[in-house]
Write a protein that holds these residues in place. Sequence first.
Motif, PDB file in Angstrom:
ATOM      1  N   GLY A 119     -11.236  -3.136   5.204  1.00 11.96           N
ATOM      2  CA  GLY A 119     -11.099  -4.275   6.098  1.00 11.96           C
ATOM      3  C   GLY A 119      -9.739  -4.938   6.046  1.00 11.96           C
ATOM      4  N   LEU A 120      -8.688  -4.140   5.895  1.00  9.75           N
ATOM      5  CA  LEU A 120      -7.350  -4.694   5.720  1.00  9.75           C
ATOM      6  C   LEU A 120      -6.500  -4.703   6.991  1.00  9.75           C
ATOM      7  CD1 LEU A 120      -6.441  -3.081   2.259  1.00  9.75           C
ATOM      8  CD2 LEU A 120      -7.067  -5.462   2.708  1.00  9.75           C
ATOM      9  N   GLN A 121      -7.030  -4.164   8.115  1.00  6.79           N
ATOM     10  CA  GLN A 121      -6.193  -4.079   9.324  1.00  6.79           C
ATOM     11  C   GLN A 121      -5.599  -5.425   9.753  1.00  6.79           C
ATOM     12  OE1 GLN A 121      -9.582  -3.090   9.322  1.00  6.79           O
ATOM     13  NE2 GLN A 121      -9.831  -1.483  10.857  1.00  6.79           N
ATOM     14  N   PRO A 122      -6.370  -6.528   9.747  1.00  6.31           N
ATOM     15  CA  PRO A 122      -5.790  -7.800  10.199  1.00  6.31           C
ATOM     16  C   PRO A 122      -4.746  -8.375   9.245  1.00  6.31           C
ATOM     17  CG  PRO A 122      -8.209  -7.861  10.211  1.00  6.31           C
ATOM     18  CD  PRO A 122      -7.794  -6.661   9.421  1.00  6.31           C
ATOM     19  N   LEU A 123      -4.642  -7.786   8.046  1.00  3.45           N
ATOM     20  CA  LEU A 123      -3.783  -8.364   7.009  1.00  3.45           C
ATOM     21  C   LEU A 123      -2.494  -7.586   6.788  1.00  3.45           C
ATOM     22  CD1 LEU A 123      -6.565  -8.991   4.311  1.00  3.45           C
ATOM     23  CD2 LEU A 123      -5.805 -10.543   6.119  1.00  3.45           C
ATOM     24  N   LEU A 124      -2.285  -6.480   7.478  1.00  6.16           N
ATOM     25  CA  LEU A 124      -1.204  -5.557   7.141  1.00  6.16           C
ATOM     26  C   LEU A 124       0.172  -6.209   7.163  1.00  6.16           C
ATOM     27  CD1 LEU A 124      -2.315  -2.225   8.872  1.00  6.16           C
ATOM     28  CD2 LEU A 124      -2.321  -2.778   6.428  1.00  6.16           C
ATOM     29  N   ASN A 125       0.390  -7.175   8.033  1.00 10.02           N
ATOM     30  CA  ASN A 125       1.705  -7.797   8.152  1.00 10.02           C
ATOM     31  C   ASN A 125       1.828  -9.095   7.359  1.00 10.02           C
ATOM     32  OD1 ASN A 125       2.862  -5.839   9.913  1.00 10.02           O
ATOM     33  ND2 ASN A 125       1.666  -6.702  11.596  1.00 10.02           N
ATOM     34  N   ARG A 126       0.782  -9.456   6.636  1.00 10.29           N
ATOM     35  CA  ARG A 126       0.838 -10.695   5.845  1.00 10.29           C
ATOM     36  C   ARG A 126       1.415 -10.422   4.465  1.00 10.29           C
ATOM     37  NH1 ARG A 126      -4.751 -13.932   6.174  1.00 10.29           N
ATOM     38  NH2 ARG A 126      -3.707 -14.988   4.441  1.00 10.29           N
ATOM     39  N   HIS A 127       2.137 -11.399   3.935  1.00 17.11           N
ATOM     40  CA  HIS A 127       2.633 -11.277   2.569  1.00 17.11           C
ATOM     41  C   HIS A 127       1.480 -11.488   1.594  1.00 17.11           C
ATOM     42  CE1 HIS A 127       6.582 -11.504   4.462  1.00 17.11           C
ATOM     43  NE2 HIS A 127       7.078 -11.052   3.314  1.00 17.11           N
ATOM     44  N   VAL A 128       1.503 -10.744   0.506  1.00 19.45           N
ATOM     45  CA  VAL A 128       0.336 -10.713  -0.376  1.00 19.45           C
ATOM     46  C   VAL A 128       0.101 -12.039  -1.087  1.00 19.45           C
ATOM     47  CG1 VAL A 128       0.361  -8.226  -0.706  1.00 19.45           C
ATOM     48  CG2 VAL A 128       1.710  -9.678  -2.226  1.00 19.45           C
ATOM     49  N   ASP A 129       1.160 -12.859  -1.253  1.00 22.38           N
ATOM     50  CA  ASP A 129       0.939 -14.131  -1.946  1.00 22.38           C
ATOM     51  C   ASP A 129       0.223 -15.154  -1.063  1.00 22.38           C
ATOM     52  OD1 ASP A 129       3.042 -14.548  -0.254  1.00 22.38           O
ATOM     53  OD2 ASP A 129       4.446 -15.281  -1.769  1.00 22.38           O
ATOM     54  N   SER A 130      -0.029 -14.801   0.202  1.00 21.67           N
ATOM     55  CA  SER A 130      -0.792 -15.681   1.084  1.00 21.67           C
ATOM     56  C   SER A 130      -2.265 -15.298   1.136  1.00 21.67           C
ATOM     57  CB  SER A 130      -0.215 -15.655   2.500  1.00 21.67           C
ATOM     58  OG  SER A 130      -0.503 -14.419   3.150  1.00 21.67           O
ATOM     59  N   LEU A 131      -2.653 -14.272   0.380  1.00 21.55           N
ATOM     60  CA  LEU A 131      -4.017 -13.755   0.449  1.00 21.55           C
ATOM     61  C   LEU A 131      -4.901 -14.372  -0.629  1.00 21.55           C
ATOM     62  CD1 LEU A 131      -3.266  -9.938   0.891  1.00 21.55           C
ATOM     63  CD2 LEU A 131      -3.527 -11.672   2.687  1.00 21.55           C
ATOM     64  N   SER A 132      -6.200 -14.322  -0.402  1.00 24.37           N
ATOM     65  CA  SER A 132      -7.165 -14.735  -1.423  1.00 24.37           C
ATOM     66  C   SER A 132      -7.225 -13.691  -2.533  1.00 24.37           C
ATOM     67  CB  SER A 132      -8.549 -14.900  -0.798  1.00 24.37           C
ATOM     68  OG  SER A 132      -9.077 -13.620  -0.424  1.00 24.37           O
ATOM     69  N   GLY A 133      -7.888 -14.047  -3.626  1.00 29.49           N
ATOM     70  CA  GLY A 133      -8.025 -13.104  -4.728  1.00 29.49           C
ATOM     71  C   GLY A 133      -8.756 -11.839  -4.329  1.00 29.49           C
ATOM     72  N   GLY A 134      -9.824 -11.982  -3.532  1.00 29.18           N
ATOM     73  CA  GLY A 134     -10.566 -10.801  -3.087  1.00 29.18           C
ATOM     74  C   GLY A 134      -9.747  -9.920  -2.176  1.00 29.18           C
ATOM     75  N   GLN A 135      -8.955 -10.536  -1.298  1.00 31.46           N
ATOM     76  CA  GLN A 135      -8.081  -9.759  -0.418  1.00 31.46           C
ATOM     77  C   GLN A 135      -7.011  -9.027  -1.220  1.00 31.46           C
ATOM     78  OE1 GLN A 135      -6.928 -13.051   2.072  1.00 31.46           O
ATOM     79  NE2 GLN A 135      -8.311 -12.475   3.725  1.00 31.46           N
ATOM     80  N   GLN A 136      -6.416  -9.709  -2.193  1.00 31.71           N
ATOM     81  CA  GLN A 136      -5.416  -9.059  -3.029  1.00 31.71           C
ATOM     82  C   GLN A 136      -6.016  -7.883  -3.791  1.00 31.71           C
ATOM     83  OE1 GLN A 136      -3.094 -11.624  -5.553  1.00 31.71           O
ATOM     84  NE2 GLN A 136      -2.663 -13.081  -3.920  1.00 31.71           N
ATOM     85  N   GLN A 137      -7.256  -8.039  -4.236  1.00 34.07           N
ATOM     86  CA  GLN A 137      -7.898  -6.951  -4.964  1.00 34.07           C
ATOM     87  C   GLN A 137      -8.080  -5.724  -4.070  1.00 34.07           C
ATOM     88  OE1 GLN A 137     -11.405  -8.040  -7.134  1.00 34.07           O
ATOM     89  NE2 GLN A 137     -11.196  -6.251  -8.421  1.00 34.07           N
ATOM     90  N   ARG A 138      -8.443  -5.933  -2.820  1.00 34.32           N
ATOM     91  CA  ARG A 138      -8.615  -4.805  -1.888  1.00 34.32           C
ATOM     92  C   ARG A 138      -7.281  -4.112  -1.607  1.00 34.32           C
ATOM     93  NH1 ARG A 138     -11.101  -7.148   3.052  1.00 34.32           N
ATOM     94  NH2 ARG A 138     -11.035  -9.217   2.118  1.00 34.32           N
ATOM     95  N   VAL A 139      -6.201  -4.893  -1.526  1.00 33.58           N
ATOM     96  CA  VAL A 139      -4.869  -4.300  -1.357  1.00 33.58           C
ATOM     97  C   VAL A 139      -4.508  -3.467  -2.588  1.00 33.58           C
ATOM     98  CG1 VAL A 139      -2.408  -4.777  -1.076  1.00 33.58           C
ATOM     99  CG2 VAL A 139      -4.090  -6.157   0.159  1.00 33.58           C
ATOM    100  N   ALA A 140      -4.798  -3.992  -3.763  1.00 33.83           N
ATOM    101  CA  ALA A 140      -4.486  -3.269  -5.000  1.00 33.83           C
ATOM    102  C   ALA A 140      -5.246  -1.951  -5.074  1.00 33.83           C
ATOM    103  CB  ALA A 140      -4.812  -4.146  -6.212  1.00 33.83           C
TER     104      ALA A 140
ATOM    105  N   ILE B 146       0.833  -1.204   0.000  1.00 36.77           N
ATOM    106  CA  ILE B 146       0.000   0.000   0.000  1.00 36.77           C
ATOM    107  C   ILE B 146       0.868   1.255   0.000  1.00 36.77           C
ATOM    108  CG2 ILE B 146      -1.694   1.329   1.331  1.00 36.77           C
ATOM    109  CD1 ILE B 146      -2.782  -1.376   2.356  1.00 36.77           C
ATOM    110  N   ALA B 147       1.964   1.222   0.748  1.00 40.08           N
ATOM    111  CA  ALA B 147       2.817   2.403   0.907  1.00 40.08           C
ATOM    112  C   ALA B 147       3.839   2.569  -0.207  1.00 40.08           C
ATOM    113  CB  ALA B 147       3.547   2.324   2.246  1.00 40.08           C
ATOM    114  N   PHE B 148       3.920   1.611  -1.122  1.00 39.50           N
ATOM    115  CA  PHE B 148       4.996   1.631  -2.121  1.00 39.50           C
ATOM    116  C   PHE B 148       4.986   2.915  -2.951  1.00 39.50           C
ATOM    117  CE2 PHE B 148       6.865   0.499  -6.249  1.00 39.50           C
ATOM    118  CZ  PHE B 148       8.101   0.023  -5.830  1.00 39.50           C
ATOM    119  N   GLY B 149       3.815   3.278  -3.483  1.00 42.62           N
ATOM    120  CA  GLY B 149       3.726   4.493  -4.290  1.00 42.62           C
ATOM    121  C   GLY B 149       3.973   5.749  -3.488  1.00 42.62           C
ATOM    122  N   LEU B 150       3.529   5.744  -2.240  1.00 39.03           N
ATOM    123  CA  LEU B 150       3.790   6.887  -1.363  1.00 39.03           C
ATOM    124  C   LEU B 150       5.287   7.133  -1.235  1.00 39.03           C
ATOM    125  CD1 LEU B 150       1.296   6.210   1.570  1.00 39.03           C
ATOM    126  CD2 LEU B 150       1.144   8.079  -0.073  1.00 39.03           C
TER     127      LEU B 150
END
Length: 222
Positions: free
Chosen positions: A131-152, A108-112
Motif C-alpha cells: 500500500g505504498l503507491q500514494p507515498l512514493l514521492n513523500r520524504h520518509v521523515d513525514s511518515l508514521s511509524g507503520g508507514q516507515q516500517q512498510r518502506v523498510a 526502496i530503490a537504494f539497494g537496487l
Amino acid sequence: MTNQTVALAGITKEFIDGGVCHRVLDQLDLTLRQGDTIALTGASGSGKSTLLNLIAGFESPNAGSLKLLSKETTAWRDRDWSRFRQTSLGVVFQQFNLLTPLNVADNIAFGLRLNGLDWNSWCDHLVLSLGLQPLLNRHVDSLSGGQQQRVAIARALAHKPQLLLADEPTGNLDQAASLEVMQLLCELAAEHDTSILMVTHSLECADFMQRRWHLDNGKVHE
C-alpha cells in the motif's frame, strides 16, 4: 546436498555490564539452509536481536565460527561484509534505518542501485502489496511509524536477497498489513529460494514460517 545459507558453530557472545559478564549466546550451533524460513522466539533480552546482528556482521562473537553462503567469515574485512550485505542480505531493523533525505521510492530503490539494478515489476508488486503507491514521492521523515516500517520491508526485499533477517517486521502494523507482509516473505522464499530468519513475538506470524526456533539460556531449541 542443500546449500547452507548460515552455519554457526560454537558461537559465544558476552557483554560486560558494571563489571559483570553476561553470556547471551553460549556455544550456539545452528544451520539455516537455502530456502529455510524460521521464526525465532524467546523472552525479551534472550539474545534474539544479538543473534541477528552477529549474522549480519554488525557485532562479532567472542568465540565460534560463522559461515555465510558456505564461506567462512572469520577473516572478512569491512569491504567483505559490505559486499555481502549489498548483494546477498536483506535486513528489516526495529529502528527502520531509512535514509531521511530521500523519498519513499528512492529508499526502496537504494539497494537496487548499489547493485546496478533498475526498478522492476517485483518492486511494483511490493509497493502494491504494501500500500505504498500514494507515498512514493513523500520524504520518509513525514511518515508514521507503520508507514516507515512498510518502506523498510520493501527496501529489504527489493533486491531479492539470498538471506533475509527480520527483527519484529510486523511490530508496528495492523493485522491486515501484517498478513500482507507475511505473505510477501513467503512469496520471496518460495520464488527466489530466500532463507528467512525472523524474530517475532506473534505466534500468528510464526505460523507462516516452515519451522520455529526458541532461544533460551544462550541456545536455540526447535
